[in-house]
Design an enzyme around this catalytic site. Sequence first.
Site, mmCIF file in Angstrom:
data_model
loop_
_atom_site.group_PDB
_atom_site.id
_atom_site.type_symbol
_atom_site.label_atom_id
_atom_site.label_comp_id
_atom_site.label_asym_id
_atom_site.label_seq_id
_atom_site.Cartn_x
_atom_site.Cartn_y
_atom_site.Cartn_z
ATOM 1 N N GLU A 1 0.891 -1.167 0.000
ATOM 2 C CA GLU A 1 0.000 0.000 0.000
ATOM 3 C C GLU A 1 0.923 1.208 0.000
ATOM 4 O O GLU A 1 1.544 1.519 1.013
ATOM 5 C CB GLU A 1 -0.892 -0.001 1.254
ATOM 6 C CG GLU A 1 -1.624 -1.304 1.523
ATOM 7 C CD GLU A 1 -2.735 -1.596 0.514
ATOM 8 O OE1 GLU A 1 -3.102 -0.691 -0.251
ATOM 9 O OE2 GLU A 1 -3.214 -2.740 0.481
ATOM 10 N N CYS B 1 -2.294 8.988 2.935
ATOM 11 C CA CYS B 1 -1.998 8.461 1.601
ATOM 12 C C CYS B 1 -3.059 8.878 0.584
ATOM 13 O O CYS B 1 -2.742 9.127 -0.572
ATOM 14 C CB CYS B 1 -1.868 6.951 1.649
ATOM 15 S SG CYS B 1 -3.292 6.159 2.398
HETATM 16 P P1 NAD Z 1 8.540 4.543 4.769
HETATM 17 O O1 NAD Z 1 8.553 3.694 3.575
HETATM 18 O O2 NAD Z 1 9.729 5.399 5.034
HETATM 19 O O3 NAD Z 1 8.387 3.638 6.103
HETATM 20 C C1 NAD Z 1 7.307 2.745 6.273
HETATM 21 C C2 NAD Z 1 7.744 1.601 7.166
HETATM 22 O O4 NAD Z 1 8.771 0.862 6.511
HETATM 23 C C3 NAD Z 1 8.311 2.011 8.515
HETATM 24 O O5 NAD Z 1 7.888 1.105 9.505
HETATM 25 C C4 NAD Z 1 9.816 1.881 8.303
HETATM 26 O O6 NAD Z 1 10.522 1.658 9.511
HETATM 27 C C5 NAD Z 1 9.879 0.680 7.390
HETATM 28 N N1 NAD Z 1 11.091 0.578 6.560
HETATM 29 C C6 NAD Z 1 11.875 1.591 6.094
HETATM 30 N N2 NAD Z 1 12.907 1.073 5.376
HETATM 31 C C7 NAD Z 1 12.763 -0.279 5.374
HETATM 32 C C8 NAD Z 1 13.509 -1.351 4.812
HETATM 33 N N3 NAD Z 1 14.598 -1.140 4.080
HETATM 34 N N4 NAD Z 1 13.063 -2.614 5.019
HETATM 35 C C9 NAD Z 1 11.943 -2.855 5.746
HETATM 36 N N5 NAD Z 1 11.211 -1.872 6.313
HETATM 37 C C10 NAD Z 1 11.608 -0.605 6.130
HETATM 38 O O7 NAD Z 1 7.208 5.387 4.682
HETATM 39 P P2 NAD Z 1 6.678 6.515 5.659
HETATM 40 O O8 NAD Z 1 7.455 7.748 5.425
HETATM 41 O O9 NAD Z 1 6.609 6.004 7.054
HETATM 42 O O10 NAD Z 1 5.159 6.691 5.161
HETATM 43 C C11 NAD Z 1 4.791 7.610 4.235
HETATM 44 C C12 NAD Z 1 4.469 6.934 2.932
HETATM 45 O O11 NAD Z 1 3.509 5.909 3.134
HETATM 46 C C13 NAD Z 1 3.822 7.875 1.934
HETATM 47 O O12 NAD Z 1 4.367 7.650 0.661
HETATM 48 C C14 NAD Z 1 2.352 7.478 1.964
HETATM 49 O O13 NAD Z 1 1.645 7.812 0.816
HETATM 50 C C15 NAD Z 1 2.451 6.014 2.192
HETATM 51 N N6 NAD Z 1 1.203 5.481 2.777
HETATM 52 C C16 NAD Z 1 0.402 4.687 2.000
HETATM 53 C C17 NAD Z 1 -0.807 4.201 2.512
HETATM 54 C C18 NAD Z 1 -1.728 3.341 1.680
HETATM 55 O O14 NAD Z 1 -2.635 2.733 2.246
HETATM 56 N N7 NAD Z 1 -1.563 3.282 0.374
HETATM 57 C C19 NAD Z 1 -1.179 4.536 3.814
HETATM 58 C C20 NAD Z 1 -0.334 5.342 4.566
HETATM 59 C C21 NAD Z 1 0.858 5.800 4.033
#
Ligand code: NAD
Length: 519
Positions: A255, A289
């Site tokens: 997502e 999002c």
């Molecule tokens: P992010 O990708 O930086 O982090 C999300 C999660 O992934 C965190 O728990 C982080 O610790 C983990 N993570 C980071 N690097 C990783 C790796 N290499 N391996 C495994 N896990 C890892 O995203 P964010 O900044 O926390 O969230 C914002 C983004 O999320 C925006 O782009 C937003 O649009 C999206 N989002 C999408 C939805 C949806 O339902 N489509 C909902 C909410 C947020």
Amino acid sequence: MASPSGDLKLFETLVNSVTIGPGSHDRMEVRAPFTGAVLGALPAARAEDVELAVRSARPAQAQWAERPSRERARIFLRFHDLLVGRQEQALDLIQMESGKARAHAFEEILDTAIAARYYARRAKKFLRPRRRKGALPLLTHTRELRVPLGVAGFITPWNFPLTLGITDAIAALLAGNAAIVKPDPQASFTALWAANLLREAGLPENLLSVVTGDGPVTGQALVDRADYITFTGSNRVGRTIAARAGERLTGCALELGGKNPLLVLRDADLRKAVEGTVRACFVGAGQVCVSTERIYVEEPIFNPFLEALAARTRRLALGAAFDYSMEVGSLTTAAQFARVEEHIRDAVDKGARIVAGGGRRPDLGPLFFEPTVLTGVREGMKVFAEETFGPVVSVYPVASVEEAIERANATDFGLSASIWTRDARKGARIARAIRAGSVNVNEGYSAAWGSIDSPIGGMKASGLRPRHGAEGILKFTESQTIAVQRLIPIAPSFGMSQAFFARWMTRLLRILRWTPWLG
Ligand code: NAD
């Protein structure tokens, strides 16, 4: 700002409920966006801690999968009641971690309660064995079963600490899996609170664990061990997780982000459209999002719409309050604050105009930023095509509905869209031309999101495999076909030659072609 009482003790209790093995662990300080004060320090789980959580989950999952659906469901209905009853504590926690306004935090209570009730009531029906047709009528008794995957992993972002921290796991648990959640450090306290509440509701030990830590170490360790991964977050990380899961041949659901368009047609009710647009753009300070970042307005109403939007945006009550008095809260992290400023600076330097907001508000808190409306945004500016994930929206005039559709679709993303028109039928027709996983007509984002009986997710680069509806629970299962052959095999028998069998089968194929009720 009144600070909720007893919070520090609560954070200490929550830290103690993190699933980690023995030995000392590095700690990650978590700060409250409203004030910058430290809320607590979470242990950074290492690969061996994740391994321990997975190993402890396996026997718990095997027993859980044997429990009747009705028994499992009862626990989640109890969780629903506890959540609704203790919402004030959850709201305080969500606000303290995310800095969002209370009304936006309440959307998470609503969403989580709806998901718990929906899947508790429907899981049995979604998962029940189904009779399927065999190759030939009557000869094969075939059943399709839905088998849980085992231990499902969830890597979640910081913007919806409760909703994204727990609702996908609820569906997986009800499907008979164990769940391990790796929340973003900035959302871990709420995830721990929800996991504790589920235990209080009767969820067996070790079936649901929360491992706190950063992405590259703790998150990666989970991707390398879980039987399925659900990731909600950025596209950049989503791609690396899908690649890693692919190497292990593990399924994954993604997502991801969006650059969500909103279309205002010339026949829209201006007052309703402005009110709905403001909510769609600035919910969660734009860190949602499905929130709107691009608005396309038909030329005849462009000026009145822009004026009304700017005026309403300037009037938004912005501030930190643990009650419902504010309309918009703070940004959540310093990194997000820097990104918002950078996008606006870049746009203004290249000729865009700020018509509302545009400035930081340190008088309200370290991460407060005014809801901002831009015009004159052009290709080449960061805010034109990149996801800002903040309280910034660009408004563009369009000559026709066709142009609005074309520009709405001119992006790699395909998460959410919104259309405003007095002609709902026309709105629904236009919606079909938009390449987005959900399209709301005369609503910003919550009509589609709240329709939990229907799947929601991203098209194009915005995701893989939606949540909600039947797909939202079936993705946590594998199908198994059990076919019992009766009377004669599907092969020559009773001394029949291969040639006779082929002739006989050919005749049967012709009969079946004209008897749809048989096959
Ligand atoms: P992010 O990708 O930086 O982090 C999300 C999660 O992934 C965190 O728990 C982080 O610790 C983990 N993570 C980071 N690097 C990783 C790796 N290499 N391996 C495994 N896990 C890892 O995203 P964010 O900044 O926390 O969230 C914002 C983004 O999320 C925006 O782009 C937003 O649009 C999206 N989002 C999408 C939805 C949806 O339902 N489509 C909902 C909410 C947020």
